[in-house]
Design a protein around this motif. Structure first.
Motif, short mmCIF file in Angstrom:
data_model
loop_
_atom_site.label_atom_id
_atom_site.label_comp_id
_atom_site.label_asym_id
_atom_site.label_seq_id
_atom_site.Cartn_x
_atom_site.Cartn_y
_atom_site.Cartn_z
N ALA A 15 0.86 -1.19 0.00
CA ALA A 15 0.00 0.00 0.00
C ALA A 15 0.90 1.23 0.00
N PHE A 16 0.55 2.21 -0.83
CA PHE A 16 1.35 3.42 -0.94
C PHE A 16 0.47 4.63 -0.66
N ASP A 17 0.61 5.19 0.53
CA ASP A 17 -0.16 6.36 0.93
C ASP A 17 0.74 7.58 0.85
N THR A 18 0.42 8.51 -0.05
CA THR A 18 1.28 9.68 -0.25
C THR A 18 0.55 10.99 -0.02
N ASP A 19 -0.71 10.98 0.39
CA ASP A 19 -1.48 12.21 0.46
C ASP A 19 -1.66 12.67 1.90
N ASP A 20 -1.07 13.83 2.23
CA ASP A 20 -1.34 14.41 3.54
C ASP A 20 -2.03 15.76 3.39
N GLY A 21 -2.26 16.18 2.14
CA GLY A 21 -3.01 17.40 1.89
C GLY A 21 -2.19 18.67 1.79
N SER A 22 -0.98 18.73 2.34
CA SER A 22 -0.22 19.97 2.32
C SER A 22 0.67 20.10 1.08
N TYR A 23 0.85 19.03 0.35
CA TYR A 23 1.68 19.07 -0.85
C TYR A 23 1.14 18.04 -1.83
N SER A 24 1.56 18.18 -3.08
CA SER A 24 1.20 17.18 -4.09
C SER A 24 2.46 16.45 -4.50
#
Length: 188
Positions: A41-50
């Protein structure tokens, strides 16, 4: 041990390292890290950057060595308000000249290299995000595993890969003094 890897992470240190190599003096120890991409699983989204694939010029303000990119290699960048904050280079099923080892190595699956985050933006998960995105995209391209080579004394990069499912697989050593050289590759 002094963190010698830092000396070659900028163009000036790299120039000095390359000058010593040209006169016949070089030595390195690298750890080869490998991760299985299937089912990961690859989670890359924290909302402050793309995090996205971008043109090499986009990361040039970070002094990225984009002149060494291969045609089949991609730049994965972390962007904040459109500004680059970190990046890595990634290719799939290719061979790369590994300059510190003075050897070409073929990589089955993804090869991730040159992970960098701007010092003012470290410890915010950006390196994790760009590596995760590189792995996710490589898996989409059919890669079943990912590999990274990290200098033995580069503790931050070693911790990054170890924390995120990469296992140390081999230790590669290379020393050259003039016409004499020695190589070894051993399981970790």
């Amino acid at each position: 041990m002094p963190q010698l890897w830092r000396l070659t992470r900028n163009r000036y240190g790299r120039t000095a390292y390359d000058a010593l190599a040209r006169v016949g003096l070089t030595a390195t120890v690298m750890i080869e890290y490998v991760a299985t991409l299937e089912g990961a699983a690859f989670d890359t989204d924290d909302g402050s950057y793309s995090v996205e694939v971008c043109e090499p010029a986009r990361v040039a303000p970070l002094d990225a060595p984009v002149d060494e990119l291969r045609p089949d290699e991609r730049v994965i960048a972390a962007l904040e308000d459109g500004q680059p904050r970190g990046y890595c280079f990634c290719s799939v099923d290719t061979a790369h000249e590994i300059h510190p080892l003075e050897r070409t190595i073929s990589f089955d699956g993804a090869y991730i290299r040159r992970v960098f985050v701007d010092p003012d933006h470290r410890n915010q998960g950006l390196a994790t995000a760009v590596v995760a995105e590189a792995c996710r995209r490589a898996r989409e391209q059919g890669a079943r595993r990912a590999t990274a080579l990290v200098a033995l004394d580069n503790s931050p990069s070693r911790r990054l890969f170890e924390r995120h499912g990469f296992d140390p697989w081999r230790r590669r050593r290379y020393v050259r003094a003039g016409p004499f050289s020695h190589r070894s590759t051993r399981a970790v």
